[in-house]
Design an enzyme around this catalytic site. Structure first.
Site, mmCIF file in Angstrom:
data_model
loop_
_atom_site.group_PDB
_atom_site.id
_atom_site.type_symbol
_atom_site.label_atom_id
_atom_site.label_comp_id
_atom_site.label_asym_id
_atom_site.label_seq_id
_atom_site.Cartn_x
_atom_site.Cartn_y
_atom_site.Cartn_z
ATOM 1 N N THR A 47 0.871 -1.108 -0.007
ATOM 2 C CA THR A 47 0.005 -0.086 -0.033
ATOM 3 C C THR A 47 0.939 1.386 -0.068
ATOM 4 O OG1 THR A 47 -1.508 -1.097 1.218
ATOM 5 C CG2 THR A 47 -2.040 1.281 1.377
ATOM 6 N N TYR A 110 -13.221 -4.287 -1.187
ATOM 7 C CA TYR A 110 -14.539 -3.643 -2.140
ATOM 8 C C TYR A 110 -15.660 -4.608 -2.010
ATOM 9 C CZ TYR A 110 -17.316 -1.354 -5.467
ATOM 10 O OH TYR A 110 -18.385 -0.772 -5.980
ATOM 11 N N TYR A 136 -2.245 -10.430 4.651
ATOM 12 C CA TYR A 136 -2.210 -8.969 5.085
ATOM 13 C C TYR A 136 -3.885 -8.825 5.452
ATOM 14 C CZ TYR A 136 -1.738 -4.160 4.439
ATOM 15 O OH TYR A 136 -1.509 -2.548 4.681
ATOM 16 N N ARG A 141 -8.954 -0.650 5.261
ATOM 17 C CA ARG A 141 -8.858 -0.589 3.792
ATOM 18 C C ARG A 141 -9.904 -1.335 3.137
ATOM 19 N NH1 ARG A 141 -4.833 2.954 1.849
ATOM 20 N NH2 ARG A 141 -3.295 3.503 3.379
ATOM 21 N N LYS A 165 0.282 -10.218 8.496
ATOM 22 C CA LYS A 165 0.646 -8.817 8.685
ATOM 23 C C LYS A 165 -0.705 -8.255 9.145
ATOM 24 C CE LYS A 165 1.418 -4.315 6.974
ATOM 25 N NZ LYS A 165 1.911 -3.437 5.715
ATOM 26 N N ILE A 207 5.765 -4.907 10.122
ATOM 27 C CA ILE A 207 6.097 -4.179 8.696
ATOM 28 C C ILE A 207 5.704 -3.040 8.682
ATOM 29 C CG2 ILE A 207 5.456 -4.352 6.154
ATOM 30 C CD1 ILE A 207 5.210 -7.243 6.253
#
Length: 293
Positions: A47, A110, A136, A141, A165, A207
């Site tokens: 990202t 989404y 992840y 998001r 993550k 991270i």
């Protein structure tokens, strides 16, 4: 635990020139800056690397630049993810992963799949991927949390799913993952503000976004945490707290690029729909850097 992904990984920015082309010289300098100051591994085209606004050809060029600058010194993790499972699998199969130690694959955004949909998505990726996979989870998001049960189901079912993550900024979820994970499965913080607490509770590291701008201090904090030296680690955490808040105040990676601009490591240029950090935020960042020791 796999030593490759212990400690501080950094989610590298993709520097741009004012004409929005990739600044490969700045990117190589950032890689060397991190290697020389204690970062443990590098994460490419996540990202923070503005992966959604770079082309396939640009992504390969970024990988090439980082690989050349790194010259085998640190493990490399490459972001390959999306919300079209077939396309992600196709990209994995089409990508030369010979110099890559793991892929970082974001939970589908989404589409808002069910937990079974998330499992089947990552099952397809695990079966297609010839290298290790770091899941992840970033519900802020993607708008969909990958529940603890789903993460651990994947960890138990696929040997190449080696870590997650976790970036839900959810302490209870971190603790459930740490309590119930398979022995060799790594819980990696994706939240800079929670990273030290996660490490002290048994996490493998982080991270980080801010870590790439202050690699010496941040990686030292995480190493102290891994050794259980909480008091010394928190002394560094408190020094970095303000700037961690600053870089996420408007958007990522505009915040971290503003830090890099202040450090003369790259310009603050981002691609639309992102815009550079505001002048007021840049002033806060400059003030922090001036007083940081």
């Amino acid at each position: 635990m796999s030593s490759k992904f212990l400690g501080t990984g950094v989610a590298l920015v993709t520097p741009f020139k004012t004409d929005l082309s990739i600044d490969h010289d700045a990117l190589a300098n950032i890689v060397n800056f991190n290697i020389e100051n204690g970062t443990d591994y590098l994460v490419i085209c996540g990202t923070t690397g503005e992966s959604v606004t770079i082309t396939k050809e640009e992504k390969q060029a970024v990988v090439n630049t980082i690989s050349k600058a790194n010259n085998g010194r640190l493990p490399l993790v490459l972001g390959i993810g999306g919300n079209n499972t077939a396309s992600v699998v196709e990209e994995i199969k089409a990508t030369d992963l010979s110099g890559i130690d793991a892929i970082l694959s974001v939970s589908p955004y989404y589409s808002k799949p069910t937990q079974e949909g998330l499992y089947q998505h990552f099952k397809a990726i695990a079966e297609a991927c010839p290298t290790d996979i770091i899941l992840y989870n970033v519900p802020g998001r993607t708008s969909k949390n990958m529940e603890v049960e789903t993460t651990l189901r994947l960890a138990n079912d696929f040997k190449n799913v080696v870590a997650v993550k976790e970036a839900g900024n959810n302490v209870a979820q971190y603790l459930q993952l740490l309590k119930n994970k398979p022995e060799d499965f790594l819980i990696i913080s994706g939240d800079d503000d929670l990273a030290l607490g996660v490490v002290l509770a048994g996490g493998a590291g982080v991270i980080s976004v801010i870590g790439q701008a202050f690699p010496k201090a941040f990686s030292n904090m995480v190493r102290l945490g891994l050794k259980g030296e909480a008091k010394a680690a928190y002394a560094i955490h408190f020094k970095l707290m303000d700037v961690v808040g600053h870089i996420f105040e408007e958007n990522n990676p505009a915040g971290i690029k503003a830090v890099f601009e202040a450090l003369n490591l790259c310009q603050d240029t981002v691609r639309l729909p992102l815009v550079p950090a505001s002048n007021s935020l840049k002033e806060k960042i400059a003030s922090f850097i001036k007083t940081f020791k």
